[in-house]
Design a protein around this motif. Structure first.
Motif, PDB file in Angstrom:
ATOM      1  N   ALA A   1       6.046   7.562  -4.600  1.00 42.85           N
ATOM      2  CA  ALA A   1       7.606   5.996  -4.437  1.00 42.85           C
ATOM      3  C   ALA A   1       6.891   5.868  -5.876  1.00 42.85           C
ATOM      4  O   ALA A   1       7.294   4.499  -6.599  1.00 42.85           O
ATOM      5  N   ARG A   2       5.469   5.356  -6.400  1.00 40.01           N
ATOM      6  CA  ARG A   2       5.331   4.706  -7.393  1.00 40.01           C
ATOM      7  C   ARG A   2       5.859   5.616  -9.273  1.00 40.01           C
ATOM      8  O   ARG A   2       7.071   5.048  -9.768  1.00 40.01           O
ATOM      9  N   SER A   3       6.603   6.539  -8.924  1.00 41.76           N
ATOM     10  CA  SER A   3       7.614   7.447 -10.122  1.00 41.76           C
ATOM     11  C   SER A   3       8.862   6.897  -9.978  1.00 41.76           C
ATOM     12  O   SER A   3       9.310   6.470 -10.688  1.00 41.76           O
ATOM     13  N   GLY A   4       9.526   6.460  -8.551  1.00 40.95           N
ATOM     14  CA  GLY A   4      10.810   6.006  -8.309  1.00 40.95           C
ATOM     15  C   GLY A   4      10.279   4.729  -9.488  1.00 40.95           C
ATOM     16  O   GLY A   4      12.237   4.448  -8.994  1.00 40.95           O
ATOM     17  N   VAL A   5       9.567   4.081  -9.297  1.00 43.44           N
ATOM     18  CA  VAL A   5      10.635   2.700  -9.368  1.00 43.44           C
ATOM     19  C   VAL A   5       9.006   2.626 -10.651  1.00 43.44           C
ATOM     20  O   VAL A   5       9.204   1.551 -11.710  1.00 43.44           O
ATOM     21  N   SER A   6       8.702   3.850 -11.491  1.00 44.36           N
ATOM     22  CA  SER A   6       8.414   3.525 -13.082  1.00 44.36           C
ATOM     23  C   SER A   6       7.005   2.875 -13.294  1.00 44.36           C
ATOM     24  O   SER A   6       7.006   2.816 -14.297  1.00 44.36           O
ATOM     25  N   LEU A   7       5.776   3.239 -12.290  1.00 48.61           N
ATOM     26  CA  LEU A   7       4.722   2.014 -12.096  1.00 48.61           C
ATOM     27  C   LEU A   7       3.855   2.847 -12.919  1.00 48.61           C
ATOM     28  O   LEU A   7       3.285   4.500 -12.172  1.00 48.61           O
TER      29      LEU A   7
ATOM     30  N   LEU B   1      -2.642   6.375   3.271  1.00 51.03           N
ATOM     31  CA  LEU B   1      -2.733   7.738   2.485  1.00 51.03           C
ATOM     32  C   LEU B   1      -2.293   8.538   3.332  1.00 51.03           C
ATOM     33  O   LEU B   1      -1.687   9.190   3.123  1.00 51.03           O
ATOM     34  N   GLU B   2      -3.728   8.363   5.346  1.00 49.97           N
ATOM     35  CA  GLU B   2      -2.563   9.593   5.705  1.00 49.97           C
ATOM     36  C   GLU B   2      -1.535   9.301   5.927  1.00 49.97           C
ATOM     37  O   GLU B   2      -0.858  10.212   6.226  1.00 49.97           O
ATOM     38  N   ASN B   3      -0.736   8.314   6.277  1.00 52.50           N
ATOM     39  CA  ASN B   3       0.768   7.869   7.185  1.00 52.50           C
ATOM     40  C   ASN B   3       1.845   8.803   5.977  1.00 52.50           C
ATOM     41  O   ASN B   3       2.588   9.182   5.546  1.00 52.50           O
ATOM     42  N   ALA B   4       1.496   8.288   4.652  1.00 52.10           N
ATOM     43  CA  ALA B   4       2.111   8.322   2.938  1.00 52.10           C
ATOM     44  C   ALA B   4       2.546  10.109   3.010  1.00 52.10           C
ATOM     45  O   ALA B   4       2.938  10.346   1.989  1.00 52.10           O
ATOM     46  N   HIS B   5       1.791  10.789   3.524  1.00 53.01           N
ATOM     47  CA  HIS B   5       1.111  12.015   2.993  1.00 53.01           C
ATOM     48  C   HIS B   5       1.785  12.996   4.960  1.00 53.01           C
ATOM     49  O   HIS B   5       1.596  14.326   4.450  1.00 53.01           O
ATOM     50  N   SER B   6       2.132  12.510   5.726  1.00 49.98           N
ATOM     51  CA  SER B   6       1.944  13.460   6.836  1.00 49.98           C
ATOM     52  C   SER B   6       2.851  13.696   7.033  1.00 49.98           C
ATOM     53  O   SER B   6       3.311  14.535   7.652  1.00 49.98           O
ATOM     54  N   ALA B   7       4.476  14.064   6.661  1.00 48.66           N
ATOM     55  CA  ALA B   7       5.294  14.015   6.750  1.00 48.66           C
ATOM     56  C   ALA B   7       6.099  14.416   8.379  1.00 48.66           C
ATOM     57  O   ALA B   7       6.339  15.472   8.330  1.00 48.66           O
ATOM     58  N   PRO B   8       6.375  13.745   9.145  1.00 55.00           N
ATOM     59  CA  PRO B   8       6.509  13.456  10.640  1.00 55.00           C
ATOM     60  C   PRO B   8       7.907  14.420  10.829  1.00 55.00           C
ATOM     61  O   PRO B   8       8.831  13.818   9.660  1.00 55.00           O
TER      62      PRO B   8
ATOM     63  N   ALA C   1      -9.137  11.232   0.164  1.00 53.02           N
ATOM     64  CA  ALA C   1      -9.825  10.992  -1.387  1.00 53.02           C
ATOM     65  C   ALA C   1      -8.637  12.057  -2.151  1.00 53.02           C
ATOM     66  O   ALA C   1      -9.181  12.143  -3.824  1.00 53.02           O
ATOM     67  N   GLU C   2      -8.262  13.921  -1.680  1.00 54.42           N
ATOM     68  CA  GLU C   2      -7.874  14.073  -3.133  1.00 54.42           C
ATOM     69  C   GLU C   2      -6.223  13.193  -3.283  1.00 54.42           C
ATOM     70  O   GLU C   2      -6.266  14.034  -4.749  1.00 54.42           O
ATOM     71  N   HIS C   3      -5.606  12.640  -2.875  1.00 59.59           N
ATOM     72  CA  HIS C   3      -4.390  12.094  -3.718  1.00 59.59           C
ATOM     73  C   HIS C   3      -4.429  10.833  -4.056  1.00 59.59           C
ATOM     74  O   HIS C   3      -4.338   9.886  -5.099  1.00 59.59           O
ATOM     75  N   PHE C   4      -6.193  10.190  -3.955  1.00 60.63           N
ATOM     76  CA  PHE C   4      -6.683   8.871  -4.331  1.00 60.63           C
ATOM     77  C   PHE C   4      -6.780   9.117  -5.624  1.00 60.63           C
ATOM     78  O   PHE C   4      -7.182   8.059  -6.309  1.00 60.63           O
ATOM     79  N   SER C   5      -7.640  10.005  -5.873  1.00 59.48           N
ATOM     80  CA  SER C   5      -8.725  10.333  -7.551  1.00 59.48           C
ATOM     81  C   SER C   5      -7.636   9.906  -8.542  1.00 59.48           C
ATOM     82  O   SER C   5      -8.159  10.024  -9.155  1.00 59.48           O
TER      83      SER C   5
ATOM     84  N   HIS D   1       0.612  -1.395  -0.189  1.00 57.76           N
ATOM     85  CA  HIS D   1      -0.147   0.046  -0.031  1.00 57.76           C
ATOM     86  C   HIS D   1       1.456   1.356   0.043  1.00 57.76           C
ATOM     87  O   HIS D   1       0.295   2.652  -0.593  1.00 57.76           O
ATOM     88  N   ALA D   2       1.099   0.702   0.715  1.00 56.47           N
ATOM     89  CA  ALA D   2       2.955   2.289   0.569  1.00 56.47           C
ATOM     90  C   ALA D   2       4.028   3.108  -0.652  1.00 56.47           C
ATOM     91  O   ALA D   2       3.875   3.743  -0.967  1.00 56.47           O
ATOM     92  N   GLY D   3       3.972   1.583  -1.654  1.00 57.71           N
ATOM     93  CA  GLY D   3       4.169   2.176  -2.604  1.00 57.71           C
ATOM     94  C   GLY D   3       3.217   2.604  -3.632  1.00 57.71           C
ATOM     95  O   GLY D   3       3.799   2.867  -4.768  1.00 57.71           O
TER      96      GLY D   3
END
Length: 853
Positions: free
Chosen positions: A338-344, A363-370, A564-568, A330-332
């Protein structure tokens, strides 16, 4: 839809329904929400349904190509001779051109099929040769790869640490081609799950089917999972690993010191140090082919990489183009970076997200930036020292930008400092992005160029190398030399010398804690975290917030209120997106994620394969002493309730055969319950019937504890009839593990694991939902019930399995709470139960199944 699915055995009706609906949803370019209870063969149904559609779709495509070619040939032969020869010739040329294009497409596909068959033969021939050739390469070669920072000594020039000028348009080697066309109709199926161990289960399921012979499967993972070079893997931080790996590739491009087997022939000293012996094209190609033919999980793939002396990370990326099924976490998947990093590439491909109940959290964790206070302080200290040391050797432009970056980091440090030295209690506030940049006094800064500068000049790995090269001792010596130089000045400069010494001492004090910090909080990894955080600030999203936690363990964290804004973007690109899980309530949450113009959402709910008589569900409201059971945060510590818990566990363990798994709201409460069992000597009574185990906090110990738990159940020594496992809701045993048959005859959930309602993050999220659709309280309730349902799903894993589900809290008997429980439990659920009748019912339930088995 009448489609035959090649299941490895006769499928249940719900499995037929699942596969048929999945096939239909993908065929119609629609979106889907699929709920199938844990233990109903969901993973196998996904594999068979999706792969059957893929094979049928590909077959139809080839047939349509052949038909078009035949039609054009027919049309060519039937061109009538007319007086208008120009029009006749033009039509002939047009038909020929189309015919050549179609024949070329067909030939390409046939060539790929032949190529795959040849690859199979090649891999099988080389298998025996590779086994004989496998020698102890590690001891012989990898010692040469261990490039210690001390080996280079303290390079007086420090050339590798100095920032170079930014080159416009320079791109990282990790960035792939953004073209998303899929002209050859090679529709890939991406299957995503929460963890890599869950993805490995899909490998096992595909191997059980007829698709194992001709399906090319690739598992994608980061360098943290795939890197086999100890010099890179020891860096731990994935960003530092990425940078070091790219450095070694550049070195390899300049050097010819590696033979075709990846053996270091000559150790050359270059600007980027030794090249990686595993980055060898011929060996990586062989590893790629092995992966496509033999279908391996991550663990086996890494072992194979070590044997072939080839990089698993780049082999998996190379295999991506030829793959038909791609497994990714899920994180990838949810992170665009992460998707662009492996040309997915997602365009016109199918995405199936398993264990989708955790998608929102992913989704929330992937964009949390702590960013922690330790990271900020380390970066501030080393960045200042870096600027001071190399001031004369940096270009004016670089020096200016570094000072600006130092200014921003300094302001971030200030905003998380306690308001006073006496104040040790943590103070947490949440701000909008606009308010935060104003409060931090960085609203006048243009942050985007700063972030781009740091990334292009690769400041983070250079700062990491700087902090690793210059230890505390080296810094002290540097400071001492500076002081000695100043001591020779005349008296009128003595005051200046003293001030300089004070500044140096202050720098030393600041550096001291940072130097002693572990690698995870090094200046390099810390700067990566800061850059991610600043990236979020640049977006200035209305749905973003910044959490500011002041105190000794200060923290800055970006919060994404609307995933949802990042999953759309994912939904728009894919042909179909399928969300699948054991419990998908509330459906509205996932419909919100799948909002799309022109695509329908197909909601499919499957029952359980287990008969209702095989599950006994009980909502226990009163304990053995007729005490009302309400384990709210205020009540749960009372001696009265702890005594009831002890009595419940003692009685349940005496009548339930096999394994009992008891889930408690938190690790701290589990500790209190266990200590209470020991203090009251109830543990001694339980141990006469069952061995007692506790869920370990360390992930490394989980397998060992589970093996002992299973062995205790299997052995049945003396009067013992199984084992008791004390676990934690949301812990390591509540998801992804199977307590089937005797391993989990009774699942007990004590209390309702509501998250801390006073948490600023949770309050902000609930306030946001209340403002947008009034669903804040429903969201809070669902967080609790999702966790409970995951615990319940650990038992009853097949049609002949049976178990009792005991929910210990009077709040479980509320209508809306019972409605949120899994449907297979609801069918036999008894509410508002007292302990006496419950024990009697459980005894009859297990006696009945003992006689029928």
């Amino acid at each position: 839809m009448d489609v035959q699915f090649p299941f490895p055995f006769e499928p249940y009706e719900i499995q037929k329904k699942f596969m048929s609906e999945l096939y239909s949803t993908i065929e119609k370019y629609n979106l889907g929400i699929f709920e199938s209870p844990t233990g109903t063969g969901k993973s196998l149904s996904i594999c068979c349904g999706a792969l059957q559609w893929q094979k049928d779709s590909y077959k139809k495509y080839l047939e349509s190509l052949q038909k078009e070619i035949a039609d054009l040939k027919q049309k060519m032969s039937s061109i009538e001779t007319t007086d208008n020869w120009l029009e006749e010739k033009f039509e002939e040329i047009t038909i020929k051109r189309n015919l050549i294009a179609l024949e070329l497409k067909l030939a390409t596909h046939k060539k790929r099929i032949d190529s795959f068959n040849e690859m199979k033969q090649r891999v099988k021939k080389k298998e025996k040769h590779d086994v004989k050739k496998a020698i102890d390469y590690k001891n012989k070669n990898t010692d040469d790869l261990e490039v210690d920072n001390k080996e280079n000594g303290e390079d007086k020039e420090d050339v590798d640490l100095i920032l170079e000028e930014c080159e416009k348009g320079s791109e990282s080697e990790d960035e792939g081609d953004e073209t998303e066309e899929n002209e050859n109709n090679d529709t890939k199926i991406y299957i995503s799950s929460r963890t890599h161990s869950q993805l490995s289960q899909f490998i096992g399921e595909i191997k059980r089917t007829v698709f194992k012979e001709d399906t090319r499967v690739v598992t994608l993972a980061s360098r943290q999972h795939y890197c086999i070079n100890s010099e890179v893997s020891r860096l731990k931080n994935v960003n530092l690993m990425n940078e070091r790996c790219l450095d070694m590739q550049k070195s390899k491009n300049k050097s010819t010191s590696v033979d075709e087997d990846g053996k270091v022939l000559k150790k050359t000293k270059t600007k980027s140090c030794t090249s990686c012996p595993y980055y060898n094209h011929s060996n990586i190609t062989r590893l790629k082919e092995t992966m496509l033919v033999e279908m391996m999980d991550i663990e086996d793939f890494v072992k194979c990489g070590k044997t072939l002396k080839a990089c698993p990370y780049y082999a998996s990326r190379m295999a991506l183009e030829d793959a038909e099924v791609v497994l990714v976490s899920h994180a990838g998947m949810v992170s665009a970076g992460a998707r662009s990093g492996v040309s997915l590439k997602l365009h016109n491909n199918v995405l199936i997200l398993d264990e989708a109940h955790g998608l929102t959290a992913a989704l929330e964790n992937a964009h949390s930036a702590p960013v922690s206070a330790k990271q900020l302080n380390a970066v501030k200290t080393f960045l200042k020292f870096y600027i001071d040391k190399y001031r004369a050797r940096l270009s004016s432009k670089n020096l200016l930008t570094l000072n600006q970056m130092s200014f921003v980091v300094g302001k971030l440090v200030v905003i998380i400092k306690p308001k006073s030295t006496a104040e040790k209690q943590e103070d947490t506030t949440i701000m909008t992005l606009e308010d935060f940049v104003i409060k931090a006094e960085i609203d006048h800064m243009n942050l985007r160029p700063l972030v781009e500068f740091c990334r292009k000049t690769r400041l983070a790995p250079k700062l990491h190398g700087f902090s690793m090269r210059y230890s505390q001792q080296a810094l002290e010596e540097e400071s001492k030399r500076t002081v000695d130089k100043k001591s020779s000045f005349k008296d009128f400069l003595s005051n200046i010398s003293k001030k300089k010494t004070e500044v140096i001492e202050k720098v030393k004090e600041e550096i001291k804690p940072a130097i002693q910090a572990p690698t995870e909080t090094s200046a390099g990894s810390g700067l990566y975290a800061i850059l991610d955080f600043l990236d979020r600030l640049c977006d200035r999203s209305e749905n973003g917030r910044v959490l500011v936690q002041r105190g000794e363990n200060g923290l800055l964290k970006y919060l994404l209120l609307n995933p949802a804004e990042h999953f759309s973007d994912i939904v728009k690109q894919c042909r179909s997106v399928i969300l699948a899980g054991g419990t998908m309530e509330p459906i509205s949450e996932f419909k919100e994620l799948l909002k799309s113009d022109g695509k329908e959402v197909n909601v499919v709910k499957c029952g359980h394969v287990v008969p209702p008589d095989n599950v006994l569900g009980v909502c226990l409201s009163k304990g053995p002493s007729n005490v009302s059971l309400n384990f709210s945060y205020e009540n749960r510590m009372s001696k009265e309730l702890l005594k009831e818990v002890s009595s419940i566990l003692r009685n349940v363990c005496s009548i339930v055969p096999g394994g009992v798994v008891c889930f408690l709201p938190s690790y701290s409460y589990e500790k209190i319950v266990y200590e209470n069992l020991v203090a009251n000597k109830v543990i001694e009574t339980i141990c006469k019937k069952k061995s007692v185990f506790r869920e370990p906090k360390s992930a490394a110990e989980v397998d060992q504890v589970l093996n002992k738990f299973a062995a205790a159940i299997k052995s049945k020594e003396g009067n013992r009839n199984g084992a008791l496992m004390l676990s934690v809701v949301g812990g390591k045993l509540s998801e992804g593990l199977n307590f089937s048959d005797d391993l989990g005859r009774c699942i007990i959930v004590i209390g309702m694991p509501y998250p801390n309602v006073k948490s600023p993050e949770l309050q902000e999220k609930m306030n946001y939902l209340n403002r947008t659709n009034g669903s804040g309280s429903a969201y809070y309730e669902n967080l609790c019930m999702k966790a409970v349902n995951q615990c319940i799903g650990r038992a009853v894993r097949h049609a002949r399995d049976y178990a009792c589900v005991l929910l210990v809290d009077d709040r479980y008997s509320r209508p809306h709470t019972m409605a949120a429980l899994p449907s297979f439990v609801q069918k036999s659920l008894m509410s508002n139960c007292s302990f006496g009748p419950t024990v009697g019912g459980m005894a009859k339930f297990f006696a009945k199944h003992k006689n029928s088995s």
